[in-house]
Scaffold this active site. Structure first.
Site, PDB file in Angstrom:
ATOM      1  N   TYR A   1      39.939  39.772  30.686  1.00  0.00           N
ATOM      2  CA  TYR A   1      40.252  38.399  30.292  1.00  0.00           C
ATOM      3  C   TYR A   1      41.571  38.273  29.524  1.00  0.00           C
ATOM      4  O   TYR A   1      42.255  37.255  29.616  1.00  0.00           O
ATOM      5  CB  TYR A   1      39.116  37.838  29.433  1.00  0.00           C
ATOM      6  CG  TYR A   1      37.993  37.266  30.262  1.00  0.00           C
ATOM      7  CD1 TYR A   1      37.066  38.110  30.868  1.00  0.00           C
ATOM      8  CD2 TYR A   1      37.869  35.901  30.456  1.00  0.00           C
ATOM      9  CE1 TYR A   1      36.048  37.599  31.646  1.00  0.00           C
ATOM     10  CE2 TYR A   1      36.845  35.386  31.226  1.00  0.00           C
ATOM     11  CZ  TYR A   1      35.932  36.234  31.833  1.00  0.00           C
ATOM     12  OH  TYR A   1      34.936  35.715  32.611  1.00  0.00           O
TER      13      TYR A   1
ATOM     14  N   HIS B   1      37.928  32.028  41.716  1.00  0.00           N
ATOM     15  CA  HIS B   1      37.130  30.851  41.335  1.00  0.00           C
ATOM     16  C   HIS B   1      38.056  29.754  40.829  1.00  0.00           C
ATOM     17  O   HIS B   1      37.794  29.092  39.832  1.00  0.00           O
ATOM     18  CB  HIS B   1      36.071  31.220  40.294  1.00  0.00           C
ATOM     19  CG  HIS B   1      35.038  32.145  40.838  1.00  0.00           C
ATOM     20  ND1 HIS B   1      33.925  31.699  41.511  1.00  0.00           N
ATOM     21  CD2 HIS B   1      34.971  33.493  40.847  1.00  0.00           C
ATOM     22  CE1 HIS B   1      33.207  32.746  41.899  1.00  0.00           C
ATOM     23  NE2 HIS B   1      33.823  33.839  41.513  1.00  0.00           N
TER      24      HIS B   1
END
Length: 349
Positions: free
Chosen positions: A331, A63
């Site tokens: 993350y 993304h």
């Protein structure tokens, strides 16, 4: 010196770009080994993403191409009986978000991906809620191990020299027949003509906790007020038609989506993102998401936000979906890589 677009966000046979793009919505690269036993490590997953899309320092590993948005969420209070989260009390909360497409190349054409994504950070006095949603309600696979295999198959298909020669993907589909459900959904639902007229789904299940501690399994989605229209062939001549279209639409006024929460019934699976719940489940309109402004991601307000799906306020909890822990844990490594790249760039190295 300008800043790198550093950010903490990582969304016949199945199309290679489809699998590679949607996979990234779930693999955000953290050291998964210690947390998840024998599952692939974050470094391995990120390396595999880079093998498919190439290295693009400072950008998300997937993304990579997107735009920041800001606005607010107006809760109507309908979810307050189900959750003690302050975001569901009647009232307004500020929102910073990001609209994006799948893929790790920030320069790719918008038409290269048929999946759009919407990530939100909703801030209230009682805490904040972060959610990352996709324009498909299901995922091709249900475990981090299968995701890792899918990325390898995507790389093999990407390297194929003959059109349609995808032995790796063919083998993957044979060992993961559940991925056919995702393929069929995409066939039945052509991509939207814009960011503004797409619905976005949580995909994974979560749990709402009320003031007495009772839990209700749910999924959520946001449904656009703008009427869905399918992508037109003429649009694909513009490499950046999604961002241009959003900017043009916002010049006419804010863009709105209604947030809908679907309630699970006993027996509905909560640990398998490849399966939808029956269409007759109770659905509740809990408020309106309003986007007022879009800004480039390179220096916009979403640039350094981690849209960790397990950054949840009191009153919202994760389900037993195995992808959720993998996504959240991932993350840290993703952040570390991009931060290192940002620091090196700032130092002129």
């Amino acid at each position: 010196m300008p800043r790198l677009p550093f950010s903490i966000v990582a969304g016949g046979a199945l199309a290679v770009v489809t699998l590679g793009s949607i996979a990234g919505a779930y693999a955000y690269s953290h050291g998964l080994g210690g947390l998840l036993g024998t599952q692939p490590t974050a470094n391995q997953i990120v390396d595999r993403f880079e093998a498919v899309s190439g290295k693009h320092p400072g950008f998300r590993r997937n993304h990579a191409k997107g735009v920041c948005v800001t606005g607010y969420f107006d809760s109507n209070g309908n979810a307050a009986p189900l959750s003690r989260a302050s975001v569901f009390a009647a009232g307004r909360s500020q929102v910073v978000g990001r609209l994006s497409i799948g893929g790790g190349n920030p320069a790719q054409a918008d038409g290269a991906s048929n999946v759009r994504s919407l990530a939100l950070r909703i801030v209230t006095p009682g805490g904040e809620w972060r959610t990352a949603m996709n324009s498909a309600p299901i995922f091709p696979v249900r475990t981090p191990e299968a995701l890792f295999d899918m990325l390898a198959a995507s790389r093999q298909a990407h390297d194929a020299t003959t059109y349609g020669d995808n032995p790796g993907m063919d083998a993957f589909m044979k060992t993961h027949p559940e991925a056919a459900r995702f393929d069929q959904w995409l066939r039945d639902h052509p991509p939207s003509s814009g960011f503004d007229n797409a619905a976005y789904y949580s995909v994974s299940a979560f749990r709402l906790i009320d003031r007495d501690g009772h839990a209700q399994d749910v999924r959520w989605r946001v449904e656009p007020d703008d009427a869905y229209t399918p992508l037109a062939a003429a649009q694909t001549h513009d490499t950046d038609f999604l961002e241009r279209g959003l900017a043009g639409r916002l010049r006419q006024g804010p863009v709105r989506w209604h947030m809908i929460i679907t309630l699970a019934q006993p027996g509905d699976v909560t640990n398998d993102s490849t399966r939808q719940w029956p269409a007759n489940r109770t659905q509740i309109d809990v408020g309106t998401l309003v986007v007022q402004r879009e800004e480039p991601q390179i220096d916009g307000p979403c640039r350094d936000i981690s849209f960790d799906p397990l950054k949840l306020p009191d009153g919202i909890a994760p389900s037993d979906d195995p992808l959720l822990k993998a996504r959240s844990a991932a993350y840290a490594q993703s952040h570390e890589r991009r931060l290192h790249e940002e620091q090196r760039y700032a130092a002129g190295k």
